[in-house]
Enzyme design. Structure first.
Site, short mmCIF file in Angstrom:
data_model
loop_
_atom_site.label_atom_id
_atom_site.label_comp_id
_atom_site.label_asym_id
_atom_site.label_seq_id
_atom_site.Cartn_x
_atom_site.Cartn_y
_atom_site.Cartn_z
N ARG A 243 -30.47 -34.36 63.46
CA ARG A 243 -29.12 -33.70 64.05
C ARG A 243 -29.24 -33.46 65.42
NH1 ARG A 243 -29.36 -32.36 58.60
NH2 ARG A 243 -27.64 -33.12 57.55
N LYS A 270 -28.45 -27.87 58.41
CA LYS A 270 -27.13 -27.81 58.08
C LYS A 270 -26.99 -27.22 56.53
CE LYS A 270 -23.28 -31.10 57.28
NZ LYS A 270 -22.71 -32.49 57.57
N HIS A 333 -25.23 -38.89 67.53
CA HIS A 333 -25.33 -38.82 66.11
C HIS A 333 -25.59 -40.31 65.66
CE1 HIS A 333 -24.70 -37.28 62.12
NE2 HIS A 333 -24.31 -38.59 61.50
N ARG A 336 -29.04 -41.64 64.05
CA ARG A 336 -29.27 -41.13 62.89
C ARG A 336 -28.90 -42.58 61.90
NH1 ARG A 336 -30.28 -36.46 60.31
NH2 ARG A 336 -28.59 -36.44 58.78
N HIS A 359 -30.68 -35.30 53.96
CA HIS A 359 -29.36 -35.16 53.34
C HIS A 359 -29.42 -34.44 51.98
CE1 HIS A 359 -27.64 -39.07 55.36
NE2 HIS A 359 -27.44 -38.14 56.01
N TYR A 369 -37.30 -28.35 46.49
CA TYR A 369 -38.70 -28.73 46.95
C TYR A 369 -38.38 -30.02 47.94
CZ TYR A 369 -40.01 -25.65 42.87
OH TYR A 369 -40.15 -24.65 42.19
#
Length: 395
Positions: A243, A270, A333, A336, A359, A369
């Protein structure tokens, strides 16, 4: 009688170094703060004393409604009642009957701070303060029903802010859910409010995904003659597809060039978990070159105005515009989206791509993890992606 102000004049009012007033008449005026906020206020006299009272925030409270509220307050004055004292009494009554919506919302907000970035936390409380608290804040949360919340949300919609209305609905729903789970109320009055709002507009981040056009974009970035930090950030962004805020705020302490690794701490992500970015050879070479220029500073991409502040998202966007890429062609953006689209089409495993995009993982245990998940595959994918971009750049 109509006042002096118009919606056009209010929308065009720009912030100044100090707060200033736009007078409408009858004691009603709009105060424009240096931050850009616009507050309706009324000046009146009661028992020989001059007083002031807030009537809400523009545009949540429009010009017509502000004038209507003014007339209501004048009627209160004609009855020999001080509107300010009346409001205090109503707030006190709400507290006696149960906690007010504002009290509960602020309590909920405080408990969530540890899970949010400072920027996100500020956005949440500003939406509440500017849009919800003026109408709902002083009322007992136990007395609020869905129509009360919808009245506020529809007002935001009428201003043309459909996405803001949906975000506010989600926030109010979380507040009332917290109140129910905490035993303050029996039902969640603000649940499923979005179902009563206008359809959410579909918004896509413009992105270039055609291989030939990607190559042309990379060559344009190589030729960009602007600020050093902006130039290097744009050169690195296609390779790492993080990002914008994660790249712009990078510090040299997060990056190990010898190991070709970049570990972004949780507080800058985020999803509030650390994120691992394997660095391809091309990225390491770019960072070593940039280290000769900014390596004596904390930030990898310091701004021109202050070395203690990173470059801005608008700086990157303006650079793309100067290269000739319009808002419907490419966004920051969009890098991405470019990587996600091409890597999926190239046959890489979706789980590996999603992990590298950072994500959220639906499985909470796997999510914990995620930092090291699929790491060998991610290292291979990131180097092959970098080599692929170089082949497109070469035409």
């Amino acid at each position: 009688m109509p006042g002096k102000l118009t919606d056009t004049a209010i929308r065009g009012a720009k912030p100044r170094e100090k707060a200033y007033k736009l007078t409408d008449g009858g004691g009603l005026y709009l105060e424009v703060a240096p931050s850009g906020g616009k507050w309706w206020r009324i000046k009146y006299r009661f028992a020989g004393k001059e007083k002031r009272l807030s009537l809400g925030v523009y545009p949540a409270v429009g010009l017509r409604e502000a004038r209507a509220r003014l007339e209501t307050m004048k009627e209160t004055l004609r009855q020999g009642i001080d509107p300010g004292e009346q409001r205090k009494a109503q707030k006190a009554e709400a507290v006696v009957q149960g906690q007010t919506f504002e009290m509960v919302a602020r309590e909920w907000h405080q408990k969530k701070l540890a899970a949010w970035t400072p920027k996100h936390a500020q956005q949440i409380i500003r939406r509440l303060e500017n849009l919800a608290f003026p109408d709902l804040g002083s009322r007992s949360i136990a007395e609020l029903g869905a129509p009360d919340f919808l009245a506020v949300l529809h007002k935001v919609e009428q201003q043309g802010h459909l996405e803001t209305a949906r975000r506010l609905a989600q926030i109010c729903g979380q507040v009332t859910r917290y109140a129910r789970l905490s035993g303050m109320v029996a039902t969640d009055a603000a649940s499923h409010l979005s179902e009563a709002l206008s359809a959410k507009p579909v918004r896509h981040h413009a992105s270039i995904t055609d291989p030939q056009e990607i190559g042309a974009l990379l060559r344009a970035i190589d030729d960009y003659p602007g600020d050093v930090s902006i130039s290097f950030a744009l050169k690195i962004l296609p390779y790492v597809f993080v990002r914008s805020s994660e790249l712009r705020g990078a510090t040299w302490a997060e990056i190990d060039l010898d190991k070709a690794e970049w570990l972004i701490p949780a507080e800058r992500m985020k999803m509030r978990r650390p994120h691992f970015v394997p660095l391809a050879r091309q990225v390491v070479a770019l960072l070593r070159a940039l280290h000769n220029l900014t390596g004596n500073r904390e930030l990898v991409f310091p701004g021109t105005a202050s070395a203690s502040r990173c470059i801005s998202d608008m700086g990157l966007l303006n650079a793309l515009r100067r290269m000739g890429y319009g808002r419907d062609e490419m966004t920051v953006h969009g890098f991405r989206s470019m990587a996600s689209t091409r890597l999926n089409e190239m046959g890489y495993r979706p789980d590996v791509i999603e992990a590298q995009l950072a994500h959220a993982e639906k499985n909470s245990i796997r999510n914990a993890y995620n930092r090291a998940q699929y790491l060998p595959e991610r290292r291979t994918m990131m180097q092959e992606w970098a080599d692929y971009l170089d082949s497109l750049r070469a035409g």
